[in-house]
Design a protein around this motif. Structure first.
Motif, mmCIF file in Angstrom:
data_model
loop_
_atom_site.group_PDB
_atom_site.id
_atom_site.type_symbol
_atom_site.label_atom_id
_atom_site.label_comp_id
_atom_site.label_asym_id
_atom_site.label_seq_id
_atom_site.Cartn_x
_atom_site.Cartn_y
_atom_site.Cartn_z
ATOM 1 N N PHE A 69 -4.498 14.294 -3.445
ATOM 2 C CA PHE A 69 -3.588 15.173 -3.028
ATOM 3 C C PHE A 69 -3.075 14.853 -1.374
ATOM 4 C CE2 PHE A 69 -5.931 17.749 -5.998
ATOM 5 C CZ PHE A 69 -4.687 18.394 -6.581
ATOM 6 N N TYR A 70 -3.731 13.720 -0.980
ATOM 7 C CA TYR A 70 -3.429 13.482 0.478
ATOM 8 C C TYR A 70 -3.144 11.864 0.746
ATOM 9 C CZ TYR A 70 -5.076 17.795 1.634
ATOM 10 O OH TYR A 70 -5.235 19.338 1.598
ATOM 11 N N ALA A 71 -2.020 11.508 1.606
ATOM 12 C CA ALA A 71 -1.838 10.215 1.799
ATOM 13 C C ALA A 71 -2.719 9.661 2.758
ATOM 14 C CB ALA A 71 -0.488 10.195 2.552
ATOM 15 N N GLY A 72 -3.824 10.246 3.736
ATOM 16 C CA GLY A 72 -4.393 9.687 4.390
ATOM 17 C C GLY A 72 -5.736 10.300 4.470
ATOM 18 N N ARG A 87 4.479 7.948 -0.525
ATOM 19 C CA ARG A 87 3.092 7.896 0.340
ATOM 20 C C ARG A 87 3.418 6.378 1.269
ATOM 21 N NH1 ARG A 87 -2.251 10.161 -1.875
ATOM 22 N NH2 ARG A 87 -1.418 11.644 -3.323
ATOM 23 N N MET A 88 3.622 6.591 2.622
ATOM 24 C CA MET A 88 4.026 5.549 3.327
ATOM 25 C C MET A 88 2.846 4.664 3.962
ATOM 26 S SD MET A 88 7.592 6.426 5.321
ATOM 27 C CE MET A 88 8.852 6.697 4.607
ATOM 28 N N SER A 89 2.485 3.633 3.967
ATOM 29 C CA SER A 89 1.451 3.158 4.712
ATOM 30 C C SER A 89 2.377 2.272 5.875
ATOM 31 C CB SER A 89 0.575 2.044 3.880
ATOM 32 O OG SER A 89 -0.268 1.347 4.745
ATOM 33 N N ILE A 90 1.864 2.558 6.965
ATOM 34 C CA ILE A 90 2.748 1.867 8.421
ATOM 35 C C ILE A 90 1.792 0.841 8.969
ATOM 36 C CG2 ILE A 90 3.961 2.461 10.523
ATOM 37 C CD1 ILE A 90 4.825 4.211 7.733
ATOM 38 N N ILE A 91 2.679 -0.137 9.188
ATOM 39 C CA ILE A 91 1.953 -1.348 9.999
ATOM 40 C C ILE A 91 3.115 -1.779 11.011
ATOM 41 C CG2 ILE A 91 0.555 -2.172 8.156
ATOM 42 C CD1 ILE A 91 2.606 -4.251 7.544
ATOM 43 N N MET A 92 2.431 -2.349 12.006
ATOM 44 C CA MET A 92 3.314 -2.965 13.035
ATOM 45 C C MET A 92 3.867 -4.326 12.499
ATOM 46 S SD MET A 92 2.870 -1.415 15.626
ATOM 47 C CE MET A 92 3.646 -2.348 16.947
ATOM 48 N N GLU A 93 5.271 -4.535 12.979
ATOM 49 C CA GLU A 93 5.924 -5.710 12.733
ATOM 50 C C GLU A 93 5.072 -7.086 13.388
ATOM 51 O OE1 GLU A 93 9.859 -5.115 13.841
ATOM 52 O OE2 GLU A 93 10.496 -4.048 11.985
ATOM 53 N N GLY A 94 5.242 -8.205 12.411
ATOM 54 C CA GLY A 94 4.671 -9.426 13.087
ATOM 55 C C GLY A 94 3.008 -9.080 13.389
ATOM 56 N N ASP A 95 2.513 -9.759 14.231
ATOM 57 C CA ASP A 95 1.032 -9.606 14.619
ATOM 58 C C ASP A 95 0.764 -8.819 15.727
ATOM 59 O OD1 ASP A 95 0.569 -11.460 12.245
ATOM 60 O OD2 ASP A 95 0.784 -13.053 13.521
ATOM 61 N N LYS A 96 1.635 -7.965 16.058
ATOM 62 C CA LYS A 96 1.495 -7.152 17.176
ATOM 63 C C LYS A 96 0.491 -6.062 16.929
ATOM 64 C CE LYS A 96 6.367 -7.191 18.483
ATOM 65 N NZ LYS A 96 7.770 -6.287 18.683
ATOM 66 N N ASN A 102 0.714 -1.154 0.006
ATOM 67 C CA ASN A 102 0.110 -0.062 0.041
ATOM 68 C C ASN A 102 0.832 1.205 0.030
ATOM 69 O OD1 ASN A 102 -2.895 -1.187 0.044
ATOM 70 N ND2 ASN A 102 -2.117 -2.042 2.343
ATOM 71 N N SER A 103 2.253 1.085 0.116
ATOM 72 C CA SER A 103 2.957 2.210 0.013
ATOM 73 C C SER A 103 3.506 2.570 -1.499
ATOM 74 C CB SER A 103 4.255 2.027 0.761
ATOM 75 O OG SER A 103 4.132 2.002 2.188
ATOM 76 N N LYS A 104 3.108 3.743 -1.917
ATOM 77 C CA LYS A 104 3.704 4.190 -3.310
ATOM 78 C C LYS A 104 4.643 5.173 -3.267
ATOM 79 C CE LYS A 104 0.208 1.581 -4.686
ATOM 80 N NZ LYS A 104 0.528 0.403 -5.505
ATOM 81 N N SER A 105 5.526 5.020 -4.231
ATOM 82 C CA SER A 105 6.632 6.220 -4.769
ATOM 83 C C SER A 105 6.319 6.763 -6.172
ATOM 84 C CB SER A 105 8.000 5.511 -4.526
ATOM 85 O OG SER A 105 8.290 5.337 -3.219
ATOM 86 N N TYR A 106 6.426 8.061 -6.289
ATOM 87 C CA TYR A 106 6.287 8.855 -7.721
ATOM 88 C C TYR A 106 7.505 9.831 -7.533
ATOM 89 C CZ TYR A 106 1.560 7.303 -6.236
ATOM 90 O OH TYR A 106 0.564 6.436 -6.242
ATOM 91 N N GLU A 107 7.939 9.556 -8.883
ATOM 92 C CA GLU A 107 9.264 10.512 -9.204
ATOM 93 C C GLU A 107 8.952 12.121 -9.356
ATOM 94 O OE1 GLU A 107 12.493 10.057 -9.451
ATOM 95 O OE2 GLU A 107 11.989 8.135 -8.622
#
Length: 343
Positions: A173-176, A114-123, A88-93
């Motif tokens: 225009f927005y990441a969230g 555009r970073m989509s952040i998740i917890m490592e593992g199943d935390k 779900n993270s995307k990069s654009y030049e």
């Protein structure tokens, strides 16, 4: 009798006069009240107009320059114990993000992540850890918080005439999700960089844009360019635009057709095979048929330009000969091509 009538008349006249005086006083008071209300309304309107006129557009000149070591793009990483969701993270030049400083909206163009952040593992998601880690870090590198909260609904509502249009603007225009949730917006200026950060805590996203000037990279394809490529490589690669999923050539690609025709007319002994190629989106059989039809469309367009059909042939290869990886949009775009091969 007449004397009695006169006495009565003289007796009641003062009362009539008093009544008229009271009516006059009442009317005077009413007019005064209306005038005060009009004056108050006018003052309020003038105050609002003054407030609107006093809204200053965002200026980088008002942002203090940071001398901190901000590292390399994208200048921020997920907090420890968290990671990026690659799906779900995307990069654009070159893209854009919109910012809001509490008064006005402004757009920053440049390299976007555009970073989509998740917890490592199943935390379980750690909201406070995310919020504090990100805000403290951005402040430590000199980023300035220009807005923190939910953008007023009366402002986001102006993004469109209906909810679908509003959300389309937001996603562009927005990441969230800044329509339903708060957002923290930061800007960072160094000696040679201008950067914007969108932090959407509830959406678990971070948007980063590094301001860059747009550079036009599209160049006109000429008959000489096409011929040189054919002579040097044996074929020329062209990106001719067609209607999605169809073989009809778009109007903006007829300039390329004109240049191919010009090349053929200047080189009367040249014969070419027009070969169509697709990406891997869709099934293989449909893509094969589509590539054949598109190559045939180019051939027919050249015939319309008075190129003898005996000098032309067309073929389609579907998705069988990719020149780039189909796992990225950039790669798929390059695979959707037409090649002119010398025969």
């Amino acid at each position: 009798m007449n004397r009695t009538y006169l006495i009565c008349l003289l007796t009641i006249m003062p009362f009539i006069s008093c009544k008229n005086d009271k009516k006059t006083d009442y009317n005077d008071q009413s007019e005064e009240a209306v005038e005060k209300e009009i004056s108050k309304s006018t003052d309020n309107t003038q105050t609002k107009d003054l407030e609107n006129n006093n809204k200053k557009a965002f200026s980088w000149d008002n942002i203090p320059e940071s001398t901190a070591d901000i590292g390399a793009y994208p200048y921020i990483t997920p907090p420890k114990g968290m990671t990026e969701d690659d799906d779900n993270s995307k990069s654009y030049e070159f893209d854009k993000l919109e910012m809001f400083d509490g008064n006005t909206f402004f757009i920053i163009e440049g390299k976007v992540r555009r970073m989509s952040i998740i917890m490592e593992g199943d935390k379980e998601w750690q909201q406070y850890l995310f919020d504090k880690s990100v805000s403290d870090y951005l402040k430590s590198i000199g980023a300035k918080l220009i807005f923190d909260g939910q953008i007023p609904n009366e402002l986001t509502g102006k993004w469109g005439d209906d909810p679908n249009t509003v959300y389309k603007h937001m996603h562009e225009f927005y990441a969230g999700d800044v329509v339903n949730h708060p957002v923290s917006l930061y800007v960072l200026k160094t000696a040679n960089k201008k950067i914007g950060f969108q932090v959407s805590s509830n959406s678990r996203t971070i948007g980063i844009v590094e301001k860059e000037d747009f550079t036009q990279t599209i160049e006109k394809v000429t008959a000489d360019d096409i011929l040189d490529e054919i002579n040097n490589k044996g074929y020329a690669t062209l990106h001719i635009n067609f209607d999605t999923g169809k073989s009809r050539i778009k109007a903006d690609s007829y300039d390329v057709i004109d240049e191919i025709a010009k090349m053929m007319k200047a080189n009367t002994d040249l014969k070419i095979s027009i070969e169509g190629h697709t990406d891997n989106v869709g099934d293989e059989i449909s893509n094969m048929k589509l590539s054949k039809n598109r190559a045939r469309s180019v051939l027919m367009a050249l015939i319309d330009e008075d190129i003898d059909e005996s000098r032309l042939k067309s073929e389609g290869f579907g998705q069988t000969n990719p020149i780039e990886n189909n796992s990225t949009e950039e790669g798929r775009a390059k695979n959707r091509r037409v090649e002119l091969r010398k025969i």
